[in-house]
Design a protein around this motif. Structure first.
Motif, PDB file in Angstrom:
ATOM      1  N   GLU A  41       0.832  -1.201   0.000  1.00 45.64           N
ATOM      2  CA  GLU A  41       0.000   0.000   0.000  1.00 45.64           C
ATOM      3  C   GLU A  41       0.864   1.248   0.000  1.00 45.64           C
ATOM      4  O   GLU A  41       2.089   1.194   0.204  1.00 45.64           O
ATOM      5  CB  GLU A  41      -0.916   0.003   1.226  1.00 45.64           C
ATOM      6  N   ALA A  42       0.227   2.385  -0.232  1.00 43.85           N
ATOM      7  CA  ALA A  42       0.942   3.663  -0.220  1.00 43.85           C
ATOM      8  C   ALA A  42       1.601   3.871   1.141  1.00 43.85           C
ATOM      9  O   ALA A  42       1.004   3.639   2.180  1.00 43.85           O
ATOM     10  CB  ALA A  42      -0.031   4.801  -0.506  1.00 43.85           C
ATOM     11  N   GLY A  43       2.881   4.269   1.087  1.00 35.57           N
ATOM     12  CA  GLY A  43       3.589   4.583   2.324  1.00 35.57           C
ATOM     13  C   GLY A  43       4.174   3.392   3.046  1.00 35.57           C
ATOM     14  O   GLY A  43       4.748   3.547   4.130  1.00 35.57           O
ATOM     15  N   ILE A  44       4.077   2.209   2.483  1.00 33.46           N
ATOM     16  CA  ILE A  44       4.506   1.011   3.194  1.00 33.46           C
ATOM     17  C   ILE A  44       6.018   0.840   3.171  1.00 33.46           C
ATOM     18  O   ILE A  44       6.571   0.007   3.887  1.00 33.46           O
ATOM     19  CB  ILE A  44       3.809  -0.248   2.616  1.00 33.46           C
ATOM     20  N   GLY A  45       6.723   1.618   2.337  1.00 35.07           N
ATOM     21  CA  GLY A  45       8.185   1.584   2.357  1.00 35.07           C
ATOM     22  C   GLY A  45       8.821   0.969   1.133  1.00 35.07           C
ATOM     23  O   GLY A  45       9.995   0.593   1.176  1.00 35.07           O
ATOM     24  N   LYS A  46       8.098   0.892   0.013  1.00 35.61           N
ATOM     25  CA  LYS A  46       8.656   0.279  -1.199  1.00 35.61           C
ATOM     26  C   LYS A  46       9.849   1.070  -1.707  1.00 35.61           C
ATOM     27  O   LYS A  46      10.903   0.505  -2.015  1.00 35.61           O
ATOM     28  CB  LYS A  46       7.564   0.190  -2.282  1.00 35.61           C
ATOM     29  N   THR A  47       9.667   2.387  -1.798  1.00 28.60           N
ATOM     30  CA  THR A  47      10.756   3.218  -2.313  1.00 28.60           C
ATOM     31  C   THR A  47      11.948   3.210  -1.360  1.00 28.60           C
ATOM     32  O   THR A  47      13.108   3.152  -1.795  1.00 28.60           O
ATOM     33  CB  THR A  47      10.262   4.654  -2.537  1.00 28.60           C
ATOM     34  N   ARG A  49      -5.035   8.494   5.914  1.00 32.01           N
ATOM     35  CA  ARG A  49      -4.409   9.189   7.037  1.00 32.01           C
ATOM     36  C   ARG A  49      -3.103   9.866   6.598  1.00 32.01           C
ATOM     37  O   ARG A  49      -2.806  10.989   7.012  1.00 32.01           O
ATOM     38  CB  ARG A  49      -4.155   8.193   8.177  1.00 32.01           C
ATOM     39  N   VAL A  50      -2.341   9.164   5.760  1.00 29.54           N
ATOM     40  CA  VAL A  50      -1.100   9.753   5.267  1.00 29.54           C
ATOM     41  C   VAL A  50      -1.404  10.978   4.410  1.00 29.54           C
ATOM     42  O   VAL A  50      -0.776  12.043   4.548  1.00 29.54           O
ATOM     43  CB  VAL A  50      -0.296   8.717   4.457  1.00 29.54           C
ATOM     44  N   GLN A  51      -2.381  10.847   3.541  1.00 34.11           N
ATOM     45  CA  GLN A  51      -2.743  11.988   2.697  1.00 34.11           C
ATOM     46  C   GLN A  51      -3.239  13.161   3.544  1.00 34.11           C
ATOM     47  O   GLN A  51      -2.970  14.325   3.224  1.00 34.11           O
ATOM     48  CB  GLN A  51      -3.806  11.563   1.687  1.00 34.11           C
ATOM     49  N   GLU A  52      -3.951  12.854   4.608  1.00 35.77           N
ATOM     50  CA  GLU A  52      -4.428  13.926   5.480  1.00 35.77           C
ATOM     51  C   GLU A  52      -3.257  14.675   6.118  1.00 35.77           C
ATOM     52  O   GLU A  52      -3.283  15.911   6.257  1.00 35.77           O
ATOM     53  CB  GLU A  52      -5.340  13.349   6.565  1.00 35.77           C
ATOM     54  N   ALA A  53      -2.216  13.936   6.464  1.00 34.39           N
ATOM     55  CA  ALA A  53      -1.031  14.584   7.027  1.00 34.39           C
ATOM     56  C   ALA A  53      -0.404  15.527   6.011  1.00 34.39           C
ATOM     57  O   ALA A  53       0.017  16.649   6.345  1.00 34.39           O
ATOM     58  CB  ALA A  53      -0.021  13.528   7.470  1.00 34.39           C
ATOM     59  N   PHE A  54      -0.344  15.081   4.741  1.00 35.24           N
ATOM     60  CA  PHE A  54       0.215  15.946   3.704  1.00 35.24           C
ATOM     61  C   PHE A  54      -0.705  17.147   3.452  1.00 35.24           C
ATOM     62  O   PHE A  54      -0.237  18.260   3.186  1.00 35.24           O
ATOM     63  CB  PHE A  54       0.432  15.167   2.407  1.00 35.24           C
ATOM     64  N   ARG A  55      -2.012  16.932   3.532  1.00 37.04           N
ATOM     65  CA  ARG A  55      -2.943  18.048   3.342  1.00 37.04           C
ATOM     66  C   ARG A  55      -2.721  19.125   4.420  1.00 37.04           C
ATOM     67  O   ARG A  55      -2.783  20.328   4.148  1.00 37.04           O
ATOM     68  CB  ARG A  55      -4.387  17.557   3.392  1.00 37.04           C
ATOM     69  N   LEU A  56      -2.485  18.667   5.654  1.00 36.58           N
ATOM     70  CA  LEU A  56      -2.223  19.612   6.734  1.00 36.58           C
ATOM     71  C   LEU A  56      -0.961  20.421   6.452  1.00 36.58           C
ATOM     72  O   LEU A  56      -0.908  21.634   6.714  1.00 36.58           O
ATOM     73  CB  LEU A  56      -2.093  18.863   8.062  1.00 36.58           C
ATOM     74  N   GLN A  57       0.074  19.749   5.928  1.00 34.95           N
ATOM     75  CA  GLN A  57       1.301  20.469   5.605  1.00 34.95           C
ATOM     76  C   GLN A  57       1.054  21.484   4.498  1.00 34.95           C
ATOM     77  O   GLN A  57       1.521  22.618   4.552  1.00 34.95           O
ATOM     78  CB  GLN A  57       2.394  19.484   5.173  1.00 34.95           C
ATOM     79  N   PHE A 115       8.778  16.226  -6.121  1.00 34.39           N
ATOM     80  CA  PHE A 115       8.138  16.030  -4.827  1.00 34.39           C
ATOM     81  C   PHE A 115       8.901  14.967  -4.042  1.00 34.39           C
ATOM     82  O   PHE A 115       9.419  14.001  -4.626  1.00 34.39           O
ATOM     83  CB  PHE A 115       6.687  15.595  -5.003  1.00 34.39           C
ATOM     84  N   ARG A 116       8.951  15.175  -2.731  1.00 35.39           N
ATOM     85  CA  ARG A 116       9.644  14.196  -1.890  1.00 35.39           C
ATOM     86  C   ARG A 116       8.986  12.831  -1.958  1.00 35.39           C
ATOM     87  O   ARG A 116       9.664  11.800  -1.877  1.00 35.39           O
ATOM     88  CB  ARG A 116       9.690  14.695  -0.445  1.00 35.39           C
ATOM     89  N   HIS A 117       7.681  12.788  -2.085  1.00 34.39           N
ATOM     90  CA  HIS A 117       6.964  11.510  -2.152  1.00 34.39           C
ATOM     91  C   HIS A 117       5.834  11.651  -3.174  1.00 34.39           C
ATOM     92  O   HIS A 117       5.201  12.718  -3.262  1.00 34.39           O
ATOM     93  CB  HIS A 117       6.396  11.141  -0.776  1.00 34.39           C
ATOM     94  N   PRO A 118       5.558  10.605  -3.953  1.00 37.00           N
ATOM     95  CA  PRO A 118       4.490  10.708  -4.962  1.00 37.00           C
ATOM     96  C   PRO A 118       3.145  11.109  -4.384  1.00 37.00           C
ATOM     97  O   PRO A 118       2.333  11.745  -5.070  1.00 37.00           O
ATOM     98  CB  PRO A 118       4.440   9.293  -5.558  1.00 37.00           C
ATOM     99  N   LEU A 119       2.861  10.727  -3.134  1.00 34.66           N
ATOM    100  CA  LEU A 119       1.566  11.092  -2.552  1.00 34.66           C
ATOM    101  C   LEU A 119       1.416  12.605  -2.396  1.00 34.66           C
ATOM    102  O   LEU A 119       0.299  13.127  -2.443  1.00 34.66           O
ATOM    103  CB  LEU A 119       1.397  10.415  -1.187  1.00 34.66           C
TER     104      LEU A 119
END
Length: 899
Positions: A32-38, A244-252, A310-314
Motif C-alpha cells: 500500500e501507499a507509504g509502506i516503504g517500497k521506495t 491518514r497519510v494523505q491527510e497529514a500531507f494536506r495539513l502540511q 516532490f519528496r513523495h508521490p503522494l
C-alpha cells in the motif's frame, strides 16, 4: 537506517547476488501507499554500488505519453543503440523520437530493451529499478515486463515497485514480495526515532492507528510532534492508512502560502521535472522562484540542479487533488503556453486538453495528431487514450464516432479488450455510417474470440462484413477472412457457409490478392462436401503467398494452413518457414505465435518431430510472455499432438480439452495426439476411442482428416475391422483429390484378408517418397504382417529399417514397438535409453538455438530471431554441447542435418 525490513531486504538482495553471479532475476515489490517500497529499493540501490544502476519511476501525469518512462531509464544509453539488431535499434530510436519511421510491433520495443540491457551488462552487472510501476505508461511497462520475463544468463536484476490499487498489474511469471506493516516493536523504534517527545498514550494510539505503515508513522508522528497539544487530544487520523497519510500531507500543504500552493500545483501538473519549465509557467501566473522556498524548507519538494521533484508521490497526488477546478485549468493552460517546439508537441496537446472547458475541435485535432505520432512509435495504449480524449472534445457526432472507433482499434491492439468493446459500442451508437459501424463490429468480434468464443467472433465479423460487402469489398474480405477462420476453430460449418456466401458477393478485382484469398476460402468452404474442386484454389492461394502475390501476414498464415489441407505439405511448410523468418526480421512479435502454430503442424506432418517441437515451444514461450492466453491453449493442443513426450502430453491434455466446446478443431488435434500415444503404447481400445471422437467430430474435414488411417489401425488392432471402414470413404476421396494415396494403400493392407496385403504395403512404401515418418509407420506394420506370415528375413529387414527411422526421428514409442517386434523374431537390438537421440537430450529452447546455430547463424542473429539476449543464446549452446557430444560449432550442421 531501514527499520524492520531485514527479511525483505535479504530476499530482494538475492536478485543482486544472482546478477553478480551472472544469472538474471526479476521481482515485484507490492504494498500500500507509504509502506516503504521506495525506501527499500533506495537501500538496495545503495547496496549495488558495484553495479550499473538503470532507474526510473512512473509519473501519474505522464501515463498518456508513450515510452516516457522507458525514455527516462534508457535514453542515457542512446550511444549504445548501434550495438542492437537493426530493427530493434530503429524501433528504440523511433520510440524516443530520435528518428522517424513506424514501429512494426509494440513488442519489438521489449526485445530492444532486453538486448540493450544485455549490452550494458557486458561491462558490469546491471540493476534495473522501476519505482511506482503502476504509473508507468503502458508502452514502457510492456517493454520492461517483456524483458524481465525473457532474461536468462545475463547479470541483470530487475525490480519493480507497485502500489496496491484497483487496477490489476500484469505480474504473472515474476517473483513477488509483498510488504506488510511493520511489527509493533519496529513501528515503535521508528516513532521514537522521529518523535521521541510523544507521551505514551499518544504514541500508543498512533501505533494502533497507523497499522505499521512507515510513512503514516513518520508523517503523523512529525505532525503530532509539532502540535502544541501533542500530549493530549485527538489525533489527526481516521479511515484507511493511505487516507491518514494523505491527510497529514494536506495539513502540511494547508500551512503553505497561497502562492506556494499554486506553484506546487504547477510542479504537480508538469511531467518534465524541469525547473525552467515550471518557473516559466509560474511567471505567467504571477509567481516566482521565491514562492518555492516554503515548500522546500518543509521538504515537500526537493531541488536538484535544474530539476524539482516532490519528496513523495503522494504529495504530488494530494497537491493536484486539493486544487480547485479553475486552478487546474489555469495551470495546464500556462504549461501549454510554455512548452513550445516539436519535442513538446505531445505534452502541449495534453495540457491543452486538460485546460479545455468544453468541446474544442482545434484541441481535438491536436490530440489526434498526438495519437498518430504515438502510433508511429508503437505506443498503442497511448493511441487509444489520445483518440478517446480527442473524441470527447469533438464538436460533431460523426467526428466523435470516427475517433472513438480509432480509439477502440488501438485499445484492442494494446491488449485492453474491455476498453475496446466499450469504445466500439459507443462509436456504433453515435453514427449511421456503415464503414464506422462495420469496423466497430469487427473490433467487438476480435474481442469476442478470446472473451466469448470463436463462434461469437465469426458471427460478429459476418455482421460487420455484411454492411460493407458492396461499398468496401476489400475490407469486407478482410473481415470475412477472420469470420471463416474463427468459424473453423469453432467447427461451425454453418457460419463458414454464410461467410462463403458473402465472399462470393464481394466484388474484388480479379487476380488481386483479395480475390485469391476469397477464392481459397470459398474452396475451403467446399470441404465438407468433398475435396474435389477445392484443392486447386487452396493450392493456388498457397502458391500466390509463396511468390509474394499475397503479402498480408494473416492471409499468408491462412494460405499455409490451406496448403496443409490440400496436402501440399512441403510447399506450405516452406511458405510458413519463410513467413516466420520475415516476421522475426521485422520484429512483429505479436504475429509470431500465430505463424508458429501452422509451422509446427506442417513440420509434424512432414515427420520433422524435432522441428515441430521447436516451433511449438518457441510459440508457447512467446505467447505466454506477451499474454496471448488463447494462443497458449492452441499451441498446447499442438504440443499434445507431438510424440516426443507422452507423459507431458497426457498431463497437458485435461487443461486443453476443457476448451473443446469452444474450439473443437484445435482440441481435436490434442485428442489425435492422445490416440496416437495410446496406439504406440499398444492400448488399441483407448486409442480407438480418442480417434473415433476426432474422425466423427466437427473438425473431421480439416487437417484432422489425416487421423483416419490411425483410426483404421486402432480399429484393426482392437479387433474391430468393421469400424475401421467407417471413415475411409471420405479419406479416400480426399486422398484422390490431393494425390496423397500412400496411406490409402496402407489402410487397404490393414484390412486385407489375404496375401494382397503384401501388394498394398509395397504400394504404400513406393508412394511415401521422402516422408520418412509415414514410411517408418508403414514398415512397422508391414514387418509385423511379415512376421505373422513367418517371412522372418523380410520382416527383420522392414522392422530394422523402421527402428532406425524412428530412432533418427525421435519417435521413441514407435521405436519401442519396432524393437519389441524384432525381439519377437529372436533379435536383440541394442536397447536405447529414452534420450539416446542426442537432440532429445536438449530442452526445447536449447533445441531452437542448436537448430539456428547449425544453420550458420551467429549468437547475435539467433538472439534477434528468438528475442533472447546473445549471452543467453551462448549459455544455451554451452549447456547443449556436452549433451549432444559436440565440441565445435561446425559439428552442429552434421548433427542436425539428420532431422
Amino acid at each position: 537506517m531501514l527499520i524492520g525490513r531485514d527479511r525483505e531486504r535479504e530476499r530482494v538482495g538475492g536478485v543482486l547476488e544472482c546478477a553478480r553471479a551472472g544469472r538474471s532475476g526479476a521481482m515485484i515489490i507490492r504494498g500500500e501507499a507509504g509502506i516503504g517500497k521506495t525506501s527499500l529499493i533506495d537501500r538496495i540501490a545503495a547496496d549495488a554500488r558495484d553495479m550499473l544502476l538503470v532507474r526510473g519511476a512512473g509519473v501519474e501525469s505522464e501515463t498518456e505519453l508513450p515510452f516516457s518512462g522507458l525514455h527516462l531509464m534508457l535514453y542515457p544509453y542512446a550511444d549504445r543503440f548501434d550495438a542492437l539488431p537493426g530493427q530493434q535499434a530503429a524501433a528504440l530510436r523511433s520510440a524516443f523520437g530520435l528518428a522517424s519511421g513506424q514501429v512494426s510491433d509494440r513488442f519489438l520495443i521489449g526485445a530492444a530493451t532486453l538486448t540493450l540491457l544485455s549490452e550494458l551488462a557486458a561491462d558490469r552487472p546491471v540493476l534495473c529499478l522501476a519505482d511506482d510501476a503502476q504509473w508507468l505508461d503502458r508502452a514502457s511497462l510492456d517493454a520492461l515486463l517483456f524483458a524481465a520475463r525473457r532474461l536468462g544468463a545475463d547479470p541483470i536484476g530487475m525490480i519493480f515497485t507497485v502500489r496496491d490499487a484497483a487496477a490489476p498489474f500484469p505480474d504473472h511469471g515474476l517473483d513477488l514480495v509483498r510488504l506488510e506493516g511493520l511489527d509493533r516493536a519496529a513501528a515503535q523504534d521508528l516513532v521514537d526515532a522521529h518523535a521521541p517527545g510523544l507521551t505514551v498514550p499518544v504514541r500508543e494510539r498512533l501505533l494502533d492507528e497507523a497499522g505499521g505503515n512507515p510513512l503514516a508513522l513518520i508523517e503523523l508522528a512529525n505532525a503530532l510532534q509539532s502540535r502544541e497539544a501533542r500530549h493530549a487530544g485527538p489525533l489527526p487520523v481516521g479511515g484507511q492508512v493511505g487516507g491518514r497519510v494523505q491527510e497529514a500531507f494536506r495539513l502540511q500543504l494547508a500551512g503553505m502560502p497561497e502562492a506556494t500552493r499554486l506553484l506546487l500545483l504547477v510542479v504537480a501538473a508538469d511531467g518534465t521535472a524541469d525547473l525552467g519549465v515550471v518557473l516559466r509557467a509560474a511567471e505567467t501566473l504571477g509567481l516566482g522562484a521565491a514562492d518555492l522556498g516554503p515548500a522546500e524548507e518543509a521538504r515537500l519538494v526537493v531541488l536538484d540542479g535544474d530539476e524539482v521533484r516532490f519528496r513523495h508521490p503522494l504529495i504530488r497526488a494530494v497537491t493536484y487533488q486539493n486544487a480547485t477546478h479553475h486552478q487546474r485549468i489555469a495551470v495546464h493552460g500556462a504549461l501549454a503556453g510554455t512548452l513550445g517546439g516539436d519535442e513538446h508537441a505531445d505534452r502541449r496537446a495534453w495540457h491543452r486538453a486538460a485546460a479545455a472547458t468544453g468541446p474544442d475541435e482545434s484541441v481535438a485535432a491536436e490530440l489526434e495528431r498526438a495519437a498518430r505520432r504515438a502510433g508511429d512509435r508503437g505506443g498503442t495504449a497511448a493511441v487509444a487514450t489520445a483518440y478517446e480524449r480527442a473524441a470527447r472534445l469533438s464538436t460533431d457526432a460523426e467526428g466523435k464516432a470516427r475517433r472513438l472507433v480509432h480509439a477502440a482499434r488501438a485499445a484492442y491492439d494494446a491488449g485492453r479488450p474491455d476498453a475496446a468493446t466499450r469504445l466500439a459500442e459507443e462509436a456504433a451508437h453515435l453514427t449511421g455510417e456503415d464503414g464506422v459501424i462495420a469496423e466497430a463490429t469487427f473490433i467487438r468480434a476480435q474481442v469476442a474470440y478470446e472473451r466469448t468464443s470463436p463462434a461469437a467472433d465469426a458471427e460478429l465479423a459476418l455482421e460487420g462484413a455484411a454492411l460493407i460487402v458492396q461499398s468496401d469489398p476489400e475490407q469486407a474480405v478482410s473481415m470475412l477472412t477472420e469470420a471463416v477462420w474463427a468459424a473453423r476453430d469453432a467447427g461451425a460449418h454453418d457460419l463458414v457457409r454464410d461467410a462463403v456466401e458473402l465472399l462470393r458477393r464481394a466484388k474484388v478485382p480479379a487476380g488481386s490478392a483479395k480475390a485469391l484469398v476469397a477464392g481459397g476460402l470459398i474452396a475451403y468452404g467446399r470441404l465438407p462436401g468433398g475435396a474435389s474442386g477445392a484443392v486447386a484454389p487452396m493450392r493456388a492461394l498457397a502458391e500466390a503467398a509463396r511468390t509474394g502475390d499475397v503479402d498480408g501476414v494473416l492471409e499468408r498464415i491462412i494460405a499455409g494452413f490451406l496448403g496443409l489441407l490440400a496436402a501440399d505439405d512441403r510447399a506450405a511448410t516452406a511458405l510458413l518457414e519463410a513467413l516466420a523468418a520475415e516476421v522475426k526480421a521485422q520484429g512483429a512479435l505479436g504475429w509470431l505465435p500465430y505463424v508458429l502454430e501452422p509451422l509446427a503442424i506442417g513440420r509434424l506432418l512432414l515427420g520433422d518431430l524435432h522441428g515441430a517441437e521447436s516451433a511449438a515451444a518457441e510459440g508457447l514461450s512467446l505467447a505466454a510472455d506477451i499474454g496471448m492466453d488463447m494462443q497458449v491453449t492452441v499451441l498446447n493442443c499442438v504440443t499434445v499432438r507431438l510424440e516426443s513426450d507422452a507423459e507431458r502430453s497426457r498431463s497437458l491434455a485435461p487443461g486443453v480439452l476443457r476448451h473443446a466446446h469452444l474450439m473443437p478443431t484445435n482440441t481435436a488435434l490434442a485428442s489425435w495426439g492422445l490416440g496416437l500415444h495410446d496406439l504406440a503404447d499398444g492400448h488399441a481400445g483407448a486409442a480407438l476411442e480418442h480417434l473415433d471422437a476426432v474422425c466423427s467430430g466437427p473438425a473431421r474435414h480439416d487437417v484432422l482428416i489425416r487421423a483416419v488411417p490411425d483410426h483404421a489401425e486402432a480399429a484393426v488392432r482392437a479387433g474391430r475391422p468393421d469400424l475401421a471402414r467407417t471413415y475411409l470413404p471420405a479419406f479416400e476421396a480426399w486422398a484422390a483429390a490431393t494425390s496423397f494415396t500412400a496411406l490409402v494403400s496402407r489402410c487397404r493392407a490393414l484390412l486385407s484378408d489375404g496375401d494382397d496385403a503384401d501388394e498394398h504395403y509395397r504400394a504404400a512404401l513406393s508412394l511415401h517418397g521422402d516422408r520418412a515418418y509415414d514410411a517408418a509407420r508403414t514398415r512397422l506394420l508391414y514387418g509385423e504382417w511379415l512376421r505373422r506370415r513367418r517371412r522372418r528375413t523380410e520382416a527383420r529387414a522392414e522392422l530394422t529399417s523402421a527402428l532406425d527411422a524412428f530412432d533418427r526421428l525421435g519417435a521413441e514409442r514407435w521405436a519401442e514397438r519396432a524393437r519389441a517386434e524384432l525381439e519377437a523374431l529372436g533379435d536383440r537390438p541394442a536397447a536405447r535409453a529414452g534420450d539416446a537421440d542426442p537432440l532429445k537430450r536438449l530442452t526445447p529452447q536449447e533445441l531452437q538455438v542448436v537448430r539456428l546455430a547449425a544453420a550458420g547463424l551467429s549468437n547475435r542473429e539467433i538472439a534477434a530471431q528468438l528475442y533472447l539476449s546473445p549471452r543467453t543464446v551462448g549459455h544455451h549452446l554451452y549447456k547443449a554441447y556436452p549433451k549432444i557430444g559436440v565440441t565445435r560449432r561446425m559439428e552442429l550442421a552434421r548433427l542436425v542435418s539428420v532431422i
